[in-house]
Design a protein around this motif. Structure first.
Motif, PDB file in Angstrom:
ATOM      1  N   ILE A  85      45.818  48.626  41.206  1.00 45.49           N
ATOM      2  CA  ILE A  85      46.212  48.832  39.817  1.00 45.49           C
ATOM      3  C   ILE A  85      45.148  49.700  39.159  1.00 45.49           C
ATOM      4  CG2 ILE A  85      46.626  47.710  37.595  1.00 45.49           C
ATOM      5  CD1 ILE A  85      47.456  45.204  39.166  1.00 45.49           C
ATOM      6  N   VAL A  86      45.580  50.651  38.352  1.00 44.76           N
ATOM      7  CA  VAL A  86      44.663  51.517  37.621  1.00 44.76           C
ATOM      8  C   VAL A  86      44.895  51.315  36.131  1.00 44.76           C
ATOM      9  CG1 VAL A  86      43.919  53.888  37.184  1.00 44.76           C
ATOM     10  CG2 VAL A  86      44.616  53.198  39.489  1.00 44.76           C
ATOM     11  N   ARG A  87      43.802  51.090  35.395  1.00 45.26           N
ATOM     12  CA  ARG A  87      43.891  50.894  33.953  1.00 45.26           C
ATOM     13  C   ARG A  87      43.484  52.169  33.226  1.00 45.26           C
ATOM     14  NH1 ARG A  87      39.577  47.233  31.037  1.00 45.26           N
ATOM     15  NH2 ARG A  87      38.530  49.269  31.013  1.00 45.26           N
ATOM     16  N   PHE A  88      44.358  52.648  32.358  1.00 46.44           N
ATOM     17  CA  PHE A  88      44.087  53.840  31.558  1.00 46.44           C
ATOM     18  C   PHE A  88      43.819  53.424  30.109  1.00 46.44           C
ATOM     19  CE2 PHE A  88      46.675  55.184  35.117  1.00 46.44           C
ATOM     20  CZ  PHE A  88      46.063  56.346  35.541  1.00 46.44           C
ATOM     21  N   ASP A  89      42.662  53.814  29.596  1.00 45.37           N
ATOM     22  CA  ASP A  89      42.323  53.576  28.193  1.00 45.37           C
ATOM     23  C   ASP A  89      42.969  54.694  27.383  1.00 45.37           C
ATOM     24  OD1 ASP A  89      41.087  53.512  25.643  1.00 45.37           O
ATOM     25  OD2 ASP A  89      39.342  52.469  26.467  1.00 45.37           O
ATOM     26  N   PHE A 124      39.611  51.955  38.114  1.00 41.90           N
ATOM     27  CA  PHE A 124      40.351  51.796  39.357  1.00 41.90           C
ATOM     28  C   PHE A 124      40.103  50.409  39.932  1.00 41.90           C
ATOM     29  CE2 PHE A 124      39.834  56.281  38.779  1.00 41.90           C
ATOM     30  CZ  PHE A 124      41.024  56.830  39.216  1.00 41.90           C
ATOM     31  N   GLY A 125      41.142  49.618  40.055  1.00 42.23           N
ATOM     32  CA  GLY A 125      40.999  48.315  40.677  1.00 42.23           C
ATOM     33  C   GLY A 125      40.878  48.437  42.184  1.00 42.23           C
ATOM     34  N   PRO A 126      40.363  47.393  42.834  1.00 44.40           N
ATOM     35  CA  PRO A 126      40.219  47.408  44.291  1.00 44.40           C
ATOM     36  C   PRO A 126      41.562  47.260  44.993  1.00 44.40           C
ATOM     37  CG  PRO A 126      39.599  45.270  43.433  1.00 44.40           C
ATOM     38  CD  PRO A 126      39.858  46.138  42.239  1.00 44.40           C
ATOM     39  N   LYS A 127      41.563  47.575  46.279  1.00 44.82           N
ATOM     40  CA  LYS A 127      42.781  47.509  47.073  1.00 44.82           C
ATOM     41  C   LYS A 127      43.146  46.062  47.401  1.00 44.82           C
ATOM     42  CE  LYS A 127      43.533  51.990  47.701  1.00 44.82           C
ATOM     43  NZ  LYS A 127      43.560  52.593  49.034  1.00 44.82           N
ATOM     44  N   PHE A 128      44.449  45.765  47.353  1.00 43.70           N
ATOM     45  CA  PHE A 128      44.967  44.481  47.814  1.00 43.70           C
ATOM     46  C   PHE A 128      46.437  44.671  48.148  1.00 43.70           C
ATOM     47  CE2 PHE A 128      45.536  44.510  43.230  1.00 43.70           C
ATOM     48  CZ  PHE A 128      46.803  43.979  43.037  1.00 43.70           C
ATOM     49  N   ARG A 171      43.227  41.022  33.965  1.00 45.55           N
ATOM     50  CA  ARG A 171      43.153  42.295  33.265  1.00 45.55           C
ATOM     51  C   ARG A 171      41.734  42.866  33.286  1.00 45.55           C
ATOM     52  NH1 ARG A 171      45.271  41.024  27.529  1.00 45.55           N
ATOM     53  NH2 ARG A 171      44.311  43.056  27.161  1.00 45.55           N
ATOM     54  N   ALA A 172      40.753  42.001  33.538  1.00 45.93           N
ATOM     55  CA  ALA A 172      39.360  42.455  33.567  1.00 45.93           C
ATOM     56  C   ALA A 172      39.000  43.085  34.907  1.00 45.93           C
ATOM     57  CB  ALA A 172      38.426  41.292  33.270  1.00 45.93           C
ATOM     58  N   THR A 173      39.383  42.420  36.007  1.00 50.24           N
ATOM     59  CA  THR A 173      38.999  42.896  37.339  1.00 50.24           C
ATOM     60  C   THR A 173      40.109  43.643  38.053  1.00 50.24           C
ATOM     61  OG1 THR A 173      39.686  40.844  38.424  1.00 50.24           O
ATOM     62  CG2 THR A 173      37.424  40.941  37.563  1.00 50.24           C
ATOM     63  N   LEU A 174      41.335  43.543  37.547  1.00 52.41           N
ATOM     64  CA  LEU A 174      42.510  44.173  38.169  1.00 52.41           C
ATOM     65  C   LEU A 174      42.746  43.642  39.575  1.00 52.41           C
ATOM     66  CD1 LEU A 174      41.979  47.858  36.957  1.00 52.41           C
ATOM     67  CD2 LEU A 174      43.124  45.968  35.781  1.00 52.41           C
ATOM     68  N   THR A 175      42.431  42.360  39.765  1.00 49.34           N
ATOM     69  CA  THR A 175      42.626  41.703  41.059  1.00 49.34           C
ATOM     70  C   THR A 175      43.460  40.436  40.874  1.00 49.34           C
ATOM     71  OG1 THR A 175      40.582  40.425  40.798  1.00 49.34           O
ATOM     72  CG2 THR A 175      40.427  42.528  41.965  1.00 49.34           C
TER      73      THR A 175
END
Length: 362
Positions: A135-139, A172-176, A212-216
């Motif tokens: 997951i990628v977070r865009f501000d 950029f969140g880590p892969k899972f 939402r903080a770690t995207l995991t």
């Protein structure tokens, strides 16, 4: 195209310490739910709305110059409604990256969720062939301030590659294991992110909560949806925290297929659904591409390629034909998702190349 090659470079500097192979599953709490989650039967009747779907199958295409460049689009798209009973237009707001040093291939986004204030957009990418994605977070506030949209192209060519402010606008969140990743959804009551992990329609999916903080992933619930229905890859929450999904029956030469809608709750480590006794006779498009909710209009949205249908939540079960709104756009792009802010601003996610289109009063 050269106008947007800056995007690849400016996104590369932000996550160099991230390990590409990380699974992000070490601390996930896992629960196995007993019994079927669907306890409320099946849809019995269907509102006889008009079909606006393009039959035969949708013919997929790409945006301006995408195939020529294999990277980014540089010309904003404008999609005018050319069918349906609710005419609304959509226009490109953000071009998104299609590749990244850490995330790899980003040309296949599958769903998007916004925070109610429109500050952040979370885009989820599909795990291909059983692999992993993220997951990628865009501000969006930072990107707007820096001109990273389609309205300041000249400014964006001037050396933003090393701008730490721009780099900080994208996380950029880590892969899972994301599965097909088509169902990332924001719970407007709790502020949580959830998705249904699956590759194809199944009786036994996994419901996953994401930080939402770690995207995991932080929690996952393995459950059996129903013996009668296979759950599809759609998910939405309303402002009261109710969760929705739907299934679409096979179409024919006259209709794209009917829709059965399910409403449920997530309480603790259990999920339950009941069928809305009235479905929709004519769903949009050939393929389901997502589900969404607009907190301003209190409507549910059913997304297909180039076509979106919506219904009012407070009339579910007793819909009239005029309650069912369908917009068919003059495009052959693949639609991937839709999300809304509290004031009703919507972003439609599409691919080839990846971008977000803005739509209002929808």
């Amino acid at each position: 195209m050269k106008k947007y090659k800056y995007l690849t470079a400016l996104f590369m500097g932000s996550m160099l310490a991230l390990s590409v192979g990380i699974t992000a599953n070490a601390n996930v709490k896992t629960y196995n739910q007993k019994g079927a989650a669907l306890i409320g039967g099946t849809a019995k009747t269907f509102v006889n709305n008009k079909s606006y779907a393009r039959i035969p199958n949708y013919s997929y295409g790409a945006g301006n110059d995408y195939y020529a460049s294999h990277t980014y689009q540089t010309k904003p798209e404008f999609y005018q409604a050319n069918g349906g009973n609710f005419r609304r237009n959509a226009k490109t707001k953000y071009f998104l990256p299609v590749t990244h040093k850490v995330s790899g291939d980003m040309s296949n986004p599958q769903s998007v969720a916004q925070t109610p204030d429109g500050h952040y957009a979370y885009v989820m990418y599909s795990a291909i062939d059983g692999g992993q994605s993220n997951i990628v977070r865009f501000d969006l506030n930072k990107l707007k301030a820096l001109g990273v949209d389609t309205t300041h192209m000249d400014e964006l060519r001037r050396g933003l590659n090393s701008n730490p402010q721009t780099q900080s606008a994208v996380k950029f969140g880590p892969k899972f294991n994301t599965g097909h990743a088509q169902s990332l959804a924001y719970n407007y009551k709790t502020g949580q992110l959830w998705f249904v992990r699956m590759a194809v329609a199944t009786h036994k999916p996994t419901l996953v909560q994401v930080s939402r903080a770690t995207l995991t992933p932080t929690k996952q619930i393995h459950f059996k949806f129903s013996s009668h229905y296979q759950i599809n890859n759609e998910l939405a929450f309303d402002k009261h925290g109710n969760v929705y999904t739907y299934v679409k029956y096979l179409g024919n030469k006259h209709s794209a297929g009917s829709i059965a809608i399910f409403k449920g709750t997530i309480k603790g480590n259990k999920v339950k659904f009941k069928a809305i006794k009235q479905g929709i006779k004519n769903g949009p498009g050939q393929h389901t591409q997502g589900m969404s909710y607009n907190p301003k209009s209190n409507r549910l949205y059913f997304i297909s390629d180039g076509e979106i249908t919506s219904v009012p939540v407070n009339k579910l079960g007793h819909l009239k034909n005029h309650d069912v709104r369908t917009t068919r756009f003059n495009t052959n792009r693949e639609f991937e998702g839709l999300s809304f802010t509290n004031n009703g601003k919507g972003l439609i996610l599409i691919n080839r190349g990846a971008e977000l289109l803005e739509i209002d009063n929808f």
